[in-house]
Design an enzyme around this catalytic site. Structure first.
Site, PDB file in Angstrom:
ATOM      1  N   LYS A   1       1.086   4.075  -2.952  1.00 39.72           N
ATOM      2  CA  LYS A   1       0.649   5.521  -2.383  1.00 39.72           C
ATOM      3  C   LYS A   1       1.739   6.518  -2.637  1.00 39.72           C
ATOM      4  O   LYS A   1       1.536   7.725  -3.251  1.00 39.72           O
ATOM      5  CB  LYS A   1       0.026   5.545  -1.113  1.00 39.72           C
ATOM      6  CG  LYS A   1      -1.150   4.804  -0.671  1.00 39.72           C
ATOM      7  CD  LYS A   1      -2.297   5.228  -1.709  1.00 39.72           C
ATOM      8  CE  LYS A   1      -3.547   4.883  -1.218  1.00 39.72           C
ATOM      9  NZ  LYS A   1      -4.610   5.398  -2.323  1.00 39.72           N
TER      10      LYS A   1
ATOM     11  N   TYR B   1       0.744  -1.433   0.075  1.00 37.55           N
ATOM     12  CA  TYR B   1      -0.038  -0.028   0.050  1.00 37.55           C
ATOM     13  C   TYR B   1       1.004   1.252   0.139  1.00 37.55           C
ATOM     14  O   TYR B   1       0.842   2.340  -0.713  1.00 37.55           O
ATOM     15  CB  TYR B   1      -0.808  -0.164   1.056  1.00 37.55           C
ATOM     16  CG  TYR B   1      -2.062   0.997   1.600  1.00 37.55           C
ATOM     17  CD1 TYR B   1      -3.105   0.959   0.649  1.00 37.55           C
ATOM     18  CD2 TYR B   1      -1.701   2.051   2.458  1.00 37.55           C
ATOM     19  CE1 TYR B   1      -3.963   1.953   0.802  1.00 37.55           C
ATOM     20  CE2 TYR B   1      -2.773   2.868   2.437  1.00 37.55           C
ATOM     21  CZ  TYR B   1      -4.091   3.022   1.652  1.00 37.55           C
ATOM     22  OH  TYR B   1      -4.805   3.914   2.109  1.00 37.55           O
TER      23      TYR B   1
HETATM   24  N1  LIG Z   1     -10.239   6.444   5.174  1.00 34.63           N
HETATM   25  C1  LIG Z   1      -8.543   6.759   5.228  1.00 34.63           C
HETATM   26  O1  LIG Z   1      -8.290   7.474   6.419  1.00 34.63           O
HETATM   27  C2  LIG Z   1      -7.482   6.877   4.166  1.00 34.63           C
HETATM   28  C3  LIG Z   1      -6.488   7.141   4.711  1.00 34.63           C
HETATM   29  C4  LIG Z   1      -5.501   7.013   3.543  1.00 34.63           C
HETATM   30  C5  LIG Z   1      -5.862   7.015   2.157  1.00 34.63           C
HETATM   31  N2  LIG Z   1      -7.103   6.510   1.990  1.00 34.63           N
HETATM   32  C6  LIG Z   1      -7.550   6.276   0.755  1.00 34.63           C
HETATM   33  O2  LIG Z   1      -8.568   6.929   0.159  1.00 34.63           O
HETATM   34  C7  LIG Z   1      -9.398   6.167  -0.813  1.00 34.63           C
HETATM   35  C8  LIG Z   1     -10.732   5.815  -0.427  1.00 34.63           C
HETATM   36  O3  LIG Z   1     -10.751   4.928   0.634  1.00 34.63           O
HETATM   37  P1  LIG Z   1     -12.007   4.665   1.839  1.00 34.63           P
HETATM   38  O4  LIG Z   1     -11.334   4.953   2.794  1.00 34.63           O
HETATM   39  O5  LIG Z   1     -13.084   5.593   1.291  1.00 34.63           O
HETATM   40  O6  LIG Z   1     -12.389   3.454   1.575  1.00 34.63           O
HETATM   41  P2  LIG Z   1     -13.620   2.631   1.314  1.00 34.63           P
HETATM   42  O7  LIG Z   1     -13.426   1.172   1.473  1.00 34.63           O
HETATM   43  O8  LIG Z   1     -14.962   3.113   1.952  1.00 34.63           O
HETATM   44  O9  LIG Z   1     -13.832   3.096  -0.136  1.00 34.63           O
HETATM   45  C9  LIG Z   1     -13.231   2.445  -1.153  1.00 34.63           C
HETATM   46  C10 LIG Z   1     -14.043   2.092  -2.295  1.00 34.63           C
HETATM   47  O10 LIG Z   1     -13.205   1.474  -3.525  1.00 34.63           O
HETATM   48  C11 LIG Z   1     -14.069   0.568  -3.960  1.00 34.63           C
HETATM   49  N3  LIG Z   1     -13.016  -0.343  -4.802  1.00 34.63           N
HETATM   50  C12 LIG Z   1     -12.170  -1.005  -4.426  1.00 34.63           C
HETATM   51  N4  LIG Z   1     -11.356  -1.607  -5.258  1.00 34.63           N
HETATM   52  C13 LIG Z   1     -11.970  -1.102  -6.717  1.00 34.63           C
HETATM   53  C14 LIG Z   1     -11.607  -1.353  -7.805  1.00 34.63           C
HETATM   54  N5  LIG Z   1     -10.625  -1.883  -8.334  1.00 34.63           N
HETATM   55  N6  LIG Z   1     -12.337  -0.442  -8.712  1.00 34.63           N
HETATM   56  C15 LIG Z   1     -13.359   0.320  -8.400  1.00 34.63           C
HETATM   57  N7  LIG Z   1     -13.680   0.464  -6.918  1.00 34.63           N
HETATM   58  C16 LIG Z   1     -12.925  -0.297  -6.241  1.00 34.63           C
HETATM   59  C17 LIG Z   1     -14.555  -0.105  -3.047  1.00 34.63           C
HETATM   60  O11 LIG Z   1     -15.549  -1.065  -3.331  1.00 34.63           O
HETATM   61  C18 LIG Z   1     -15.062   0.751  -2.104  1.00 34.63           C
HETATM   62  O12 LIG Z   1     -16.312   1.343  -2.305  1.00 34.63           O
HETATM   63  C19 LIG Z   1      -8.315   4.809  -0.765  1.00 34.63           C
HETATM   64  O13 LIG Z   1      -7.569   4.890  -1.986  1.00 34.63           O
HETATM   65  C20 LIG Z   1      -7.817   4.822   0.354  1.00 34.63           C
HETATM   66  O14 LIG Z   1      -6.687   4.186   0.280  1.00 34.63           O
HETATM   67  C21 LIG Z   1      -8.238   6.498   3.042  1.00 34.63           C
END
Ligand SMILES: NC(=O)c1ccc[n+]([C@@H]2O[C@H](COP(=O)([O-])OP(=O)(O)OC[C@H]3O[C@@H](n4cnc5c(N)ncnc54)[C@H](O)[C@@H]3O)[C@@H](O)[C@H]2O)c1
Length: 301
Positions: free
Chosen positions: A170, A166
């Site tokens: 990133k 990851y």
């Molecule tokens: N939540 C946090 O604190 C946090 C921190 C750092 C980075 N992020 C990043 O933010 C982004 C959103 O994450 P989130 O926290 O909302 O998570 P989440 O799991 O709520 O949402 C992610 C969505 O992506 C979809 N998904 C997964 N693989 C996929 C693919 N191959 N094609 C299309 N859709 C796909 C999932 O079905 C899900 O609905 C991600 O890139 C995550 O790595 C989140």
């Protein structure tokens, strides 16, 4: 204070069925954008899938008076990346905004991480964002306008135990966004990165006592970065729980005994304090901007 509108703008948001992506898609649509809601409806680790996750968000947007279309193919292949952008072109006639947000987790310590888990996470986050960005870039270049946002993470920027795949993906996205920004500059295309911190399915073990850490608290910065008004580009931001900040890679002035010299290992050791001194760091516009810095350290400037 003039309101920021997305009227007549077309946005593609990947992973918009849940969490942060849903918050972005909903708010973009509320402010007038036509939105392609991509989501594979996958499990947290990328397994499985359901078209209903993207469809539900698209329906909610339409029910609220907005315009949206669902795309449920998993991001990660050239065909899916091109496909989500082409759906925007077919359905809404253009693409102005891309938020690369889809993400999965397969955490394991380095020693225990199967190569398959490394590849899968890089495919979704890094290759997936590349394929979407490449197709969108061509369309944006033609119209002389575009706004791209990539999603990094503190894990990538600073490192995190158990997240070799990851974190690599990133930080890779920071490099990808920088190149989009540099290559897009003369075509009216900007590119930035957001490293969010929000309570979603990916971070559900965050204690409630920490505060809301809601996706809706990240959306204002993400939306500003993809607005017409925002001309910032080639930058990285972080946000969480009502806090916003810029993150950057800087280079320190460094040390040189003279340009063209061949110092010994011992000389380097004896000058490590100067080499490590971060005072007077610079944030460079591109890789070539390091050359004047080297000249200056070597006393030629
Ligand atoms: N939540 C946090 O604190 C946090 C921190 C750092 C980075 N992020 C990043 O933010 C982004 C959103 O994450 P989130 O926290 O909302 O998570 P989440 O799991 O709520 O949402 C992610 C969505 O992506 C979809 N998904 C997964 N693989 C996929 C693919 N191959 N094609 C299309 N859709 C796909 C999932 O079905 C899900 O609905 C991600 O890139 C995550 O790595 C989140």
């Amino acid at each position: 204070m003039a309101e920021i509108s997305f009227q007549d703008r077309v946005a593609v948001v990947t992973g918009a069925g849940r969490g942060l992506g849903k918050a972005y898609a909903t708010e973009l649509a509320r402010r007038g954008a036509k939105v392609v809601v991509n989501d594979a409806g996958a499990e947290q680790d990328g397994r499985g899938g359901s078209a209903s996750v993207a469809e539900l968000v698209a329906k909610e947007i339409v029910a609220a008076g907005g315009e949206a279309v669902a795309h449920s193919e998993p991001i990660g292949t050239p065909a899916a990346g091109a496909g989500v952008v082409e759906l925007a072109l077919e359905h809404f006639g253009k693409v102005d905004i891309v938020i690369n947000n889809a993400g999965v987790l397969r955490d394991k310590s380095l020693a225990k991480m199967p190569a398959e888990d490394f590849d899968l996470v890089l495919d979704v986050h890094l290759a997936g964002s590349f394929h979407v960005a490449q197709r969108a870039f061509a369309a944006m270049k033609e119209q002389g306008y575009g706004r791209m946002l990539f999603t990094a993470s503190g894990a990538g920027l600073f490192g995190n135990f158990g997240q070799a795949n990851y974190s690599a993906a990133k930080m890779g996205l920071v490099g990808l966004s920088s190149v989009v920004a540099i290559e897009g500059a003369r075509h009216g295309i900007t590119s930035n990165v957001i490293a969010p911190l929000a309570r979603t399915r990916l971070t559900e073990d965050m204690p409630e006592s920490m505060g809301p850490y809601a996706p809706e608290q990240i959306a204002p910065l993400s939306l500003y970065l993809v607005s017409e008004e925002c001309t910032a580009t080639h930058e990285v931001y972080t946000a969480g729980n009502g806090w916003f900040a810029q993150v950057f890679v800087g280079v320190a002035p460094g040390w040189s005994p003279g340009l063209g010299s061949y110092p010994s290992v011992e000389e380097v050791r004896d000058n490590m304090a100067a080499i490590r001194n971060q005072d007077g760091y610079q944030v460079l516009t591109d890789a070539a901007a390091i050359l004047p810095l080297i000249e200056r350290a070597g006393g030629r400037d």
